[in-house]
Design a protein around this motif. Sequence first.
Motif, short mmCIF file in Angstrom:
data_model
loop_
_atom_site.label_atom_id
_atom_site.label_comp_id
_atom_site.label_asym_id
_atom_site.label_seq_id
_atom_site.Cartn_x
_atom_site.Cartn_y
_atom_site.Cartn_z
N ARG A 173 27.05 -17.86 -26.50
CA ARG A 173 26.08 -17.78 -25.39
C ARG A 173 26.50 -16.69 -24.42
N GLN A 192 24.76 -12.95 -24.11
CA GLN A 192 24.08 -12.64 -22.83
C GLN A 192 24.67 -11.37 -22.24
N HIS A 193 25.98 -11.23 -22.34
CA HIS A 193 26.66 -10.06 -21.80
C HIS A 193 26.20 -8.80 -22.54
N GLU A 248 24.08 -5.39 -21.07
CA GLU A 248 24.44 -3.97 -21.17
C GLU A 248 23.25 -3.16 -21.69
N GLU A 279 27.11 2.40 -21.68
CA GLU A 279 26.54 1.04 -21.66
C GLU A 279 26.03 0.64 -23.04
N LYS A 328 19.03 -14.98 -22.22
CA LYS A 328 19.22 -14.51 -20.85
C LYS A 328 19.96 -13.17 -20.86
N SER A 385 20.56 -11.17 -14.22
CA SER A 385 19.45 -11.15 -13.25
C SER A 385 19.28 -9.79 -12.59
N ALA A 396 30.48 -5.96 -11.60
CA ALA A 396 30.80 -6.15 -13.03
C ALA A 396 32.31 -6.07 -13.25
N ASN A 436 34.08 -9.20 -12.14
CA ASN A 436 33.85 -10.32 -13.05
C ASN A 436 34.55 -10.10 -14.40
N MET A 476 24.61 -11.92 -8.67
CA MET A 476 25.07 -11.59 -10.03
C MET A 476 26.20 -12.49 -10.52
N GLY A 500 26.53 -15.50 -10.36
CA GLY A 500 26.07 -16.80 -10.85
C GLY A 500 26.03 -17.83 -9.75
N SER A 523 27.37 -24.65 -10.84
CA SER A 523 27.61 -23.95 -12.10
C SER A 523 27.82 -24.96 -13.21
N THR A 524 26.95 -24.93 -14.23
CA THR A 524 27.00 -25.96 -15.26
C THR A 524 28.17 -25.77 -16.22
N HIS A 525 28.53 -24.52 -16.49
CA HIS A 525 29.52 -24.27 -17.55
C HIS A 525 30.94 -24.05 -17.04
N LYS A 544 36.82 -18.52 -18.74
CA LYS A 544 36.71 -18.10 -17.34
C LYS A 544 38.06 -18.33 -16.67
N ASN A 591 33.00 -18.49 -10.06
CA ASN A 591 31.90 -17.64 -9.58
C ASN A 591 32.08 -17.33 -8.09
N1 BYC Z 1 21.97 -13.62 -14.48
O1 BYC Z 1 27.21 -22.28 -15.38
P1 BYC Z 1 27.06 -20.86 -14.99
C1 BYC Z 1 26.87 -4.78 -16.36
C2 BYC Z 1 23.07 -18.39 -15.91
S1 BYC Z 1 26.47 -6.03 -17.44
C3 BYC Z 1 21.38 -14.39 -15.42
O2 BYC Z 1 27.87 -20.36 -13.85
P2 BYC Z 1 28.61 -19.23 -16.82
C4 BYC Z 1 26.19 -3.50 -16.38
C5 BYC Z 1 24.10 -18.76 -16.97
O3 BYC Z 1 23.99 -17.92 -18.10
C6 BYC Z 1 27.02 -7.45 -16.53
N2 BYC Z 1 21.79 -15.63 -15.72
O4 BYC Z 1 27.29 -19.94 -16.31
C7 BYC Z 1 25.42 -3.09 -17.45
C8 BYC Z 1 23.73 -20.20 -17.21
O5 BYC Z 1 22.55 -20.26 -17.99
P3 BYC Z 1 22.53 -20.86 -19.53
C9 BYC Z 1 26.82 -8.73 -17.21
C10 BYC Z 1 22.87 -16.09 -15.05
O6 BYC Z 1 28.28 -18.59 -18.14
C11 BYC Z 1 24.69 -1.91 -17.38
C12 BYC Z 1 23.34 -20.69 -15.84
O7 BYC Z 1 22.95 -19.54 -15.11
N3 BYC Z 1 28.07 -9.46 -17.10
O8 BYC Z 1 27.67 -5.05 -15.57
O9 BYC Z 1 29.77 -20.13 -16.76
C13 BYC Z 1 24.71 -1.13 -16.22
C14 BYC Z 1 24.46 -21.43 -15.11
O10 BYC Z 1 25.51 -20.53 -14.72
C15 BYC Z 1 23.54 -15.34 -14.08
C16 BYC Z 1 28.34 -10.53 -17.83
O11 BYC Z 1 27.52 -10.96 -18.60
C17 BYC Z 1 23.04 -14.05 -13.80
N4 BYC Z 1 23.59 -13.25 -12.88
O12 BYC Z 1 28.86 -18.07 -15.74
C18 BYC Z 1 25.50 -1.52 -15.15
C19 BYC Z 1 29.74 -11.09 -17.69
N5 BYC Z 1 24.55 -16.07 -13.59
O13 BYC Z 1 23.32 -19.91 -20.39
C20 BYC Z 1 26.26 -2.70 -15.20
C21 BYC Z 1 30.01 -12.22 -18.64
C22 BYC Z 1 24.52 -17.25 -14.23
O14 BYC Z 1 23.13 -22.22 -19.48
N6 BYC Z 1 29.42 -13.45 -18.20
N7 BYC Z 1 23.49 -17.27 -15.09
O15 BYC Z 1 21.06 -20.85 -19.91
C23 BYC Z 1 30.01 -14.28 -17.30
O16 BYC Z 1 31.06 -13.99 -16.75
C24 BYC Z 1 29.34 -15.60 -17.03
O17 BYC Z 1 28.45 -15.86 -18.08
C25 BYC Z 1 28.60 -15.66 -15.65
C26 BYC Z 1 27.90 -17.03 -15.55
C27 BYC Z 1 29.60 -15.53 -14.52
C28 BYC Z 1 27.54 -14.57 -15.57
#
Ligand code: BYC
Length: 320
Positions: free
Chosen positions: A48, A52-53, A57, A87, A118, A121, A144, A147, A209, A211, A217-219, A229, A233
């Motif tokens: 997941r 999503q990540h 990109e 990217e 997803k 955002s 980014a 995080n 961004m 979250g 935060s569910t996860h 993690k 957040n």
């Molecule tokens: N947007 O339990 P939570 C970049 C969702 S690319 C949309 O806290 P988690 C760049 C979350 O998915 C940067 N949805 O979740 C590229 C969950 O929904 P689901 C992208 C969001 O996973 C081009 C629900 O809300 N970075 O920098 O523990 C040009 C509950 O949230 C968002 C990453 O992807 C959001 N902002 O923590 C320039 C980093 N926030 O799946 C720049 C990797 C939350 O249950 N990801 N949700 O339906 C992570 O670190 C984590 O997945 C998050 C969320 C911190 C984003």
Amino acid sequence: MYTQALNEPESGARADLGDQEFQARIDAEARIEPRDAMPAAYRATLLRQISQHAHSEIIGMYPEGNWLTRAPSLKRKAILLAKIQDEAGHGLYLYAAAETLGKSREEMFDALLAGRAKYSSIFNYPTLTWADIGAIGWLVDGAAIMNQIPLCRCSYGPYARAMIRICKEESFHQRQGYDIMLTLARGTPEQKAMAQDALDRWYWPCLMMFGPSDQDSTHSDQSTKWKIKRISNDALRQKFLDAVVVQAQYLGLSLPDPELRFDAESGHWRHGPIDWAEFRRVLAGDGPCNRERLAARQRAHEEGAWVREAAAAHEARRAA
Ligand code: BYC
């Protein structure tokens, strides 16, 4: 393409590794690799998050791509082009990391194109002026990095290794954005106003961004236990805010946050209330550009069909 076999434990590896035993490996800071036994929920959580990540990109190229033909100089255009190409590369590393968990790239693409997956955002906001390119580099890439640095220590090996390279490139992205903002902030009054306007529009979406807040935060709990993690957040949002306040002061720009204050006791800046209703709207598909972004991706996928067919035909001929 990886086959399912790659995701099955190597002969001799324990297929029946219990949850407790797995948690003990995590607690001992073991790196989990694709052939290792892992709980189904750990695999699903990583799939997941990594997919999503990866989607973020890819979709993240659109807001900036909007300004490629209108960059103010050849040098700015070359820099922006290099950033956007990075990217695309990040998307590919991440899809490859996700594939090691047993899902095909086509399945992930299908989920994105059908609107089931997803992505961040932040990419559902428009880029109205050149200053938005500066604000994206400074703030979006700045968020980014905040995080993603802890993700370099994520328990899943392929994701952690992909993040190391990605973070190095994000650091250049952040600097090019700040350099645009600095140039505008030190330019004519109109240029400075343009920089301020971009900051006004990107500040709040960038705070979102990270979250939902920790209590919503569910996860987070489970992902922290599994060391996917490392920092929550809210803690990451705080680190970002503390950095951005100082950077904005250096630019001579003000943050659009009337309740922003320095808390002397903790030594941290505190932001005003975040509009979580807006965040939820954007996640539900009703942000300013959700439909536009998805339509652009669907169009690009259709227009790229001939490339995929040609590559498949070439591969078939080579194999024969
Ligand atoms: N947007 O339990 P939570 C970049 C969702 S690319 C949309 O806290 P988690 C760049 C979350 O998915 C940067 N949805 O979740 C590229 C969950 O929904 P689901 C992208 C969001 O996973 C081009 C629900 O809300 N970075 O920098 O523990 C040009 C509950 O949230 C968002 C990453 O992807 C959001 N902002 O923590 C320039 C980093 N926030 O799946 C720049 C990797 C939350 O249950 N990801 N949700 O339906 C992570 O670190 C984590 O997945 C998050 C969320 C911190 C984003």
